[in-house]
Design an enzyme around this catalytic site. Structure first.
Site, PDB file in Angstrom:
ATOM      1  N   ASN A 191      11.733  -0.769   0.855  1.00 59.66           N
ATOM      2  CA  ASN A 191      10.701   0.217   1.154  1.00 59.66           C
ATOM      3  C   ASN A 191      10.045   0.009   2.522  1.00 59.66           C
ATOM      4  O   ASN A 191       9.578   0.968   3.132  1.00 59.66           O
ATOM      5  CB  ASN A 191       9.624   0.165   0.070  1.00 59.66           C
ATOM      6  CG  ASN A 191       8.361   0.869   0.477  1.00 59.66           C
ATOM      7  OD1 ASN A 191       8.265   2.093   0.451  1.00 59.66           O
ATOM      8  ND2 ASN A 191       7.350   0.102   0.887  1.00 59.66           N
TER       9      ASN A 191
ATOM     10  N   ARG B 286       0.851  -1.186   0.000  1.00 56.49           N
ATOM     11  CA  ARG B 286       0.000   0.000   0.000  1.00 56.49           C
ATOM     12  C   ARG B 286       0.885   1.233   0.000  1.00 56.49           C
ATOM     13  O   ARG B 286       2.100   1.158   0.140  1.00 56.49           O
ATOM     14  CB  ARG B 286      -0.924   0.016   1.218  1.00 56.49           C
ATOM     15  CG  ARG B 286      -0.190   0.129   2.554  1.00 56.49           C
ATOM     16  CD  ARG B 286      -1.156   0.102   3.712  1.00 56.49           C
ATOM     17  NE  ARG B 286      -0.459   0.243   4.993  1.00 56.49           N
ATOM     18  CZ  ARG B 286      -1.061   0.215   6.173  1.00 56.49           C
ATOM     19  NH1 ARG B 286      -2.379   0.054   6.241  1.00 56.49           N
ATOM     20  NH2 ARG B 286      -0.368   0.368   7.280  1.00 56.49           N
TER      21      ARG B 286
ATOM     22  N   TYR C  97      12.907   6.710  14.280  1.00 61.75           N
ATOM     23  CA  TYR C  97      12.724   6.598  12.833  1.00 61.75           C
ATOM     24  C   TYR C  97      13.729   7.479  12.104  1.00 61.75           C
ATOM     25  O   TYR C  97      14.386   7.050  11.150  1.00 61.75           O
ATOM     26  CB  TYR C  97      11.296   6.999  12.487  1.00 61.75           C
ATOM     27  CG  TYR C  97      10.978   7.065  11.016  1.00 61.75           C
ATOM     28  CD1 TYR C  97      10.691   5.906  10.295  1.00 61.75           C
ATOM     29  CD2 TYR C  97      10.924   8.288  10.342  1.00 61.75           C
ATOM     30  CE1 TYR C  97      10.380   5.966   8.938  1.00 61.75           C
ATOM     31  CE2 TYR C  97      10.611   8.354   8.992  1.00 61.75           C
ATOM     32  CZ  TYR C  97      10.336   7.193   8.301  1.00 61.75           C
ATOM     33  OH  TYR C  97      10.025   7.256   6.958  1.00 61.75           O
TER      34      TYR C  97
ATOM     35  N   ASP D  32       8.122 -12.078   6.762  1.00 60.16           N
ATOM     36  CA  ASP D  32       8.330 -11.189   7.904  1.00 60.16           C
ATOM     37  C   ASP D  32       9.749 -10.657   7.794  1.00 60.16           C
ATOM     38  O   ASP D  32      10.723 -11.391   8.004  1.00 60.16           O
ATOM     39  CB  ASP D  32       8.140 -11.949   9.218  1.00 60.16           C
ATOM     40  CG  ASP D  32       8.250 -11.034  10.437  1.00 60.16           C
ATOM     41  OD1 ASP D  32       8.705  -9.878  10.283  1.00 60.16           O
ATOM     42  OD2 ASP D  32       7.905 -11.479  11.548  1.00 60.16           O
TER      43      ASP D  32
ATOM     44  N   THR E 202      -0.900   9.381   0.858  1.00 59.07           N
ATOM     45  CA  THR E 202      -1.249   7.964   0.836  1.00 59.07           C
ATOM     46  C   THR E 202      -2.575   7.748   1.546  1.00 59.07           C
ATOM     47  O   THR E 202      -3.220   8.703   2.001  1.00 59.07           O
ATOM     48  CB  THR E 202      -0.172   7.115   1.539  1.00 59.07           C
ATOM     49  OG1 THR E 202      -0.208   7.366   2.953  1.00 59.07           O
ATOM     50  CG2 THR E 202       1.217   7.419   1.004  1.00 59.07           C
TER      51      THR E 202
END
Length: 250
Positions: free
Chosen positions: A80, A19, A144, A57, A178
């Site tokens: 990604n 997605r 992050y 995973d 998105t």
């Protein structure tokens, strides 16, 4: 080479491509003629035309190695998979923050190592999906940002170590529109307001990120490695400029 054939006959693996940005990248590679394999823990909720899905995973190193060992060929790896919830540093323990780093930095390293033999045989390339969060303070997503900073540096070192067989580059992304935009920016009015802070006046669309990834993986970028391509619409207007001109007419 005609449009839609830039990557004809090549195999591209896109991690976390079910997605959002990942789906945009997967779609762009499919339109460029590649055989696209999307791998993530969960299958896509919406079909991805021209793409195959494999359940993997990416935090499980053994599963990742088994996945790549089972491929006959891999020409491109797009790392990604990633992301983070909003979480202030003091809001949880170090172990929880470490999981963010694991997904955004360790998992791409694991996948790249697992894919190395296949990519080298094909003289292929790796595209890391970075973020502007890796080059500026990221309150609420510090782990992050730290992981993305590390990912960009990892790509540069990898590009040197693995040359000339494998090219390694990073797309440094800004804000992208998105399915999850509403969670971060609110309704359409909020998304538009946030987009107005970008010099190009809007958020990126996933297919635009995909087009940039296809470029880095294609022969058009055959002499590009160890590079970081900014795909952020011009970045962020410095806050001091707005403060200095507050209340003044332009």
């Amino acid at each position: 080479m005609g449009r839609g054939a830039e990557l004809g006959g090549r195999v591209a693996v896109v991690t976390g491509g079910t997605r959002g940005v990942g789906a945009g990248i997967a779609g762009a590679f499919a339109r460029a003629g590649a055989r696209v394999i999307v791998c993530a823990r969960r299958a896509p909720e919406v079909p991805l035309p021209g793409c195959e899905f494999k359940s993997v995973d990416l935090r499980d190193a053994s599963a990742v190695r088994d996945f790549f060992a089972g491929l006959d060929r891999a020409d491109v790896l797009v790392n990604n998979a990633g992301g983070t919830p909003y979480r202030l540093l003091g809001g949880t323990d170090a172990e929880r923050h470490a999981r963010v780093i694991e997904l955004n930095l360790t998992a791409p390293l694991t996948a790249s190592l697992a894919a190395r033999e296949r990519l080298a045989a094909a003289h292929g390339s790796i595209v890391m999906i970075g973020s502007v969060s890796g080059s500026r303070p990221s309150p609420g997503s510090a782990a992050y940002g730290a992981a993305k900073a590390g990912l960009e540096n990892l790509a540069r070192s990898m590009a040197v170590e693995w040359a000339p067989e494998i090219r390694v580059n990073t797309l440094v992304l800004g804000m992208v529109r998105t399915e999850l935009s509403a969670l971060h920016y609110g309704d359409e009015e909020g998304v538009a307001a946030v987009g107005a802070t970008v010099p190009l006046g809007r958020l990126a669309e996933p297919h635009e990120i995909g087009a940039a990834a296809v470029f880095l993986a294609s022969d058009a970028a055959s002499y590009v490695t160890g590079a970081s391509l900014l795909v952020h619409g011009g970045g962020e207007r410095p806050a001091y400029l707005d403060a200095a001109t507050a209340g003044k007419e332009s």
